[in-house]
Enzyme design. Structure first.
Site: not given
Ligand code: ASP
Length: 291
Positions: A157, A185, A187-188, A208-209, A211
């Protein structure tokens, strides 16, 4: 982030910082700076945002983005859009031109069209590298039981935070979400206070990460609150990563900036590409050592 992708990531975040900086040096607002920085990374196939994003279970790109202004708390978000090359641009239009904060799916794309943003085909956002990645993942998952949230899956992200000469901060986050996610779906990244937050009285934050844990902890707002309580962004960023890991075994990264120009960058993954540009220096890296 595999070794052979390091240079592309470094170049990508360097280009994004340069685009944001151009806006700031001509006296533009933080909000414009982060929009331009994120557009650069959405257009760069290296990252999981815009073209080149991870594919969902059906082999389609489905994008989420949020942008937020610290001076006014105005925000604009889009979720599950499939025909926007730069979701952050539509998010910005929602922030500036709509009484609402959040549009999803066809409604978001209708808003975009009505506000002069052209739609693209979903195929225009799909690249061969991701078709292959999804194929490999689905093949492997069918043999081993499908762990959708395995922390070992990379996250890419993009996000940006900025402080302008009027003393205002802003934050934006844009993503294609997680590999092989179920259609629909969310995400965060595009949720206020989870993947992104900005308030001049606390901090501008982008995460990021993985989610699902990030959104359960409302992590961007959690971090901003720690800054508002008088902690340094550097400390709050590191604490957020500790909290994410200890509370839910979550993995990710975070960038934090307050209205005094103090910066925090942290991640509990092996790598996270970052760039930081100030009047005095420019730094980039794929590992941020905590202070
Ligand atoms: N946070 C993002 C999600 O879960 C994914 C990412 O950070 O790469 O959609």
């Amino acid at each position: 982030m595999p070794d052979d992708m390091v240079e592309a990531h470094l170049q990508g975040v360097r280009n994004a910082a340069a685009a944001g900086w151009r806006v700031l040096t001509r006296g533009g607002p933080a909000l414009d700076a982060i929009e331009e920085a994120v557009v650069i990374m959405e257009d760069d196939g290296t990252f999981d945002a815009g073209r080149g994003s991870f594919l969902n279970r059906d082999g389609r790109v489905q994008l989420d983005a949020l942008i937020m202004e610290g001076a006014t708390l105005r925000a604009g978000g889009v979720g599950c859009v499939e025909h926007l090359r730069n979701p952050v641009r539509t998010a910005r239009k929602i922030l500036s031109e709509s009484p609402h904060v959040y549009f999803v799916a066809e409604g978001a794309e209708k808003f975009a069209t009505e506000h002069g943003v052209p739609l693209c085909r979903n195929e225009d956002l799909v690249i061969e590298r991701e078709v292959e990645r999804l194929r490999e993942y689905q093949e492997e998952a069918s043999g081993h039981g499908n762990d959708l949230f395995a922390p070992s899956i990379s996250h890419d992200t993009v996000g940006a935070v900025a402080l302008d000469r009027d003393g205002n901060i802003a934050a934006a986050t844009s993503t294609g979400g997680t590999l092989n996610k179920a259609p629909g779906r969310l995400g965060d990244s595009s949720l206020i206070g989870c993947g992104c937050y900005a308030d001049n009285l606390s901090a501008a934050v982008s995460t990021t990460g993985w989610g699902e844990p990030i959104m359960k902890l409302v992590l961007a707002k959690w971090t901003a609150d720690r800054v508002a309580a008088g902690n340094l962004p550097e400390w709050a960023a590191q604490e957020a990563m500790n909290y994410l890991q200890q509370r839910l075994n979550g993995h990710g990264g975070i960038i934090v900036l307050n209205a005094q120009g103090q910066v925090g960058i942290a991640h509990n993954t092996p790598r996270m590409a970052w760039a930081c540009k100030t009047m005095k220096k420019e730094e980039v890296g794929v590992v941020r050592n905590s202070v």
